[in-house]
Scaffold this motif. Structure first.
Motif, PDB file in Angstrom:
ATOM      1  N   GLN A 145       0.822  -1.204   0.000  1.00  0.00           N
ATOM      2  CA  GLN A 145       0.000   0.000   0.000  1.00  0.00           C
ATOM      3  C   GLN A 145       0.862   1.262   0.000  1.00  0.00           C
ATOM      4  O   GLN A 145       0.526   2.242  -0.661  1.00  0.00           O
ATOM      5  N   HIS A 146       1.995   1.236   0.706  1.00  0.00           N
ATOM      6  CA  HIS A 146       2.903   2.393   0.702  1.00  0.00           C
ATOM      7  C   HIS A 146       3.523   2.597  -0.679  1.00  0.00           C
ATOM      8  O   HIS A 146       3.622   3.731  -1.157  1.00  0.00           O
ATOM      9  N   VAL A 147       3.928   1.513  -1.322  1.00  0.00           N
ATOM     10  CA  VAL A 147       4.505   1.611  -2.661  1.00  0.00           C
ATOM     11  C   VAL A 147       3.467   2.177  -3.620  1.00  0.00           C
ATOM     12  O   VAL A 147       3.767   3.056  -4.432  1.00  0.00           O
ATOM     13  N   LYS A 148       2.257   1.678  -3.524  1.00  0.00           N
ATOM     14  CA  LYS A 148       1.178   2.141  -4.389  1.00  0.00           C
ATOM     15  C   LYS A 148       0.915   3.632  -4.168  1.00  0.00           C
ATOM     16  O   LYS A 148       0.764   4.395  -5.118  1.00  0.00           O
ATOM     17  N   GLN A 149       0.905   4.036  -2.917  1.00  0.00           N
ATOM     18  CA  GLN A 149       0.679   5.451  -2.596  1.00  0.00           C
ATOM     19  C   GLN A 149       1.829   6.305  -3.129  1.00  0.00           C
ATOM     20  O   GLN A 149       1.613   7.353  -3.726  1.00  0.00           O
ATOM     21  N   TYR A 150       3.059   5.830  -2.958  1.00  0.00           N
ATOM     22  CA  TYR A 150       4.236   6.554  -3.435  1.00  0.00           C
ATOM     23  C   TYR A 150       4.209   6.687  -4.958  1.00  0.00           C
ATOM     24  O   TYR A 150       4.598   7.713  -5.501  1.00  0.00           O
ATOM     25  N   ALA A 151       3.735   5.648  -5.630  1.00  0.00           N
ATOM     26  CA  ALA A 151       3.675   5.654  -7.090  1.00  0.00           C
ATOM     27  C   ALA A 151       2.491   6.458  -7.619  1.00  0.00           C
ATOM     28  O   ALA A 151       2.362   6.648  -8.822  1.00  0.00           O
ATOM     29  N   GLY A 152       1.629   6.931  -6.730  1.00  0.00           N
ATOM     30  CA  GLY A 152       0.490   7.741  -7.139  1.00  0.00           C
ATOM     31  C   GLY A 152      -0.681   6.944  -7.668  1.00  0.00           C
ATOM     32  O   GLY A 152      -1.519   7.483  -8.393  1.00  0.00           O
ATOM     33  N   GLU A 153      -0.743   5.681  -7.322  1.00  0.00           N
ATOM     34  CA  GLU A 153      -1.870   4.851  -7.752  1.00  0.00           C
ATOM     35  C   GLU A 153      -3.134   5.321  -7.053  1.00  0.00           C
ATOM     36  O   GLU A 153      -3.153   5.490  -5.833  1.00  0.00           O
TER      37      GLU A 153
END
Length: 167
Positions: A145-153
């Motif tokens: 979820q953090h990666v997704k948030q960082y990637a702007g998903e």
């Protein structure tokens, strides 16, 4: 009703013949899984039992006939998610966990995030009671979820069976 009609067009008599008798594309398999999802949503015992039967046949077909490993992992994860959901509703935690773990390992081996969130959520549900040796599924989910948030998903990697695996 429309999903059933679409399946009737591409696979005549599919409800009366084993699906292993058909040559089924990945998209047709996705339609079968979407149909099973509608049965699960209806949620009566009869529909749940029919969905389980269909999903078991789909799982067997996927294992036997989808030979491209990456495509196999993606479509298997979708089927495993649905079948594990049926098992959870039936109180069959061991079967649900086994399916979800297999899907998780496959997705992990190929570095595929597609359908990883719902698989992790099932694994968390299956291991909530286990205090000892709890696998770090919550940590994996949080990291994803953090990666997704960082990637702007936007949104989440949904469990929508109407999203095509090949996208």
């Amino acid at each position: 009703e429309w999903m059933q009609k679409a399946l009737d067009i591409t696979m005549p008599s599919w409800q009366n013949r084993p699906i292993k008798e058909y040559r089924i594309s990945t998209l047709e398999m996705e339609n079968l899984l979407a149909y099973a999802k509608t049965q699960i949503v209806i949620g009566t015992e009869q529909e749940l039992a029919e969905a389980e039967t269909l999903l078991l046949a789909c799982k067997q077909f996927i294992d036997d006939r989808i030979t491209d490993e990456e495509e196999h992992v993606k479509i298997f994860a979708k089927c495993a998610h649905l079948l594990a959901g049926v098992y959870l509703k039936q109180g069959k935690l061991v079967q649900a966990k086994h399916l979800a773990e297999r899907a998780f390992r496959g997705l992990q081996n190929f570095g595929i995030s597609y359908f990883m969130e719902p698989i992790l959520e099932i694994l968390i549900q299956c291991t909530d009671d286990a205090k000892e040796n709890e696998p770090p599924y919550r940590n994996y989910l949080t990291a994803l979820q953090h990666v997704k948030q960082y990637a702007g998903e936007e949104g989440r990697f949904t469990d929508s069976v109407f999203k095509n695996c090949s996208q």
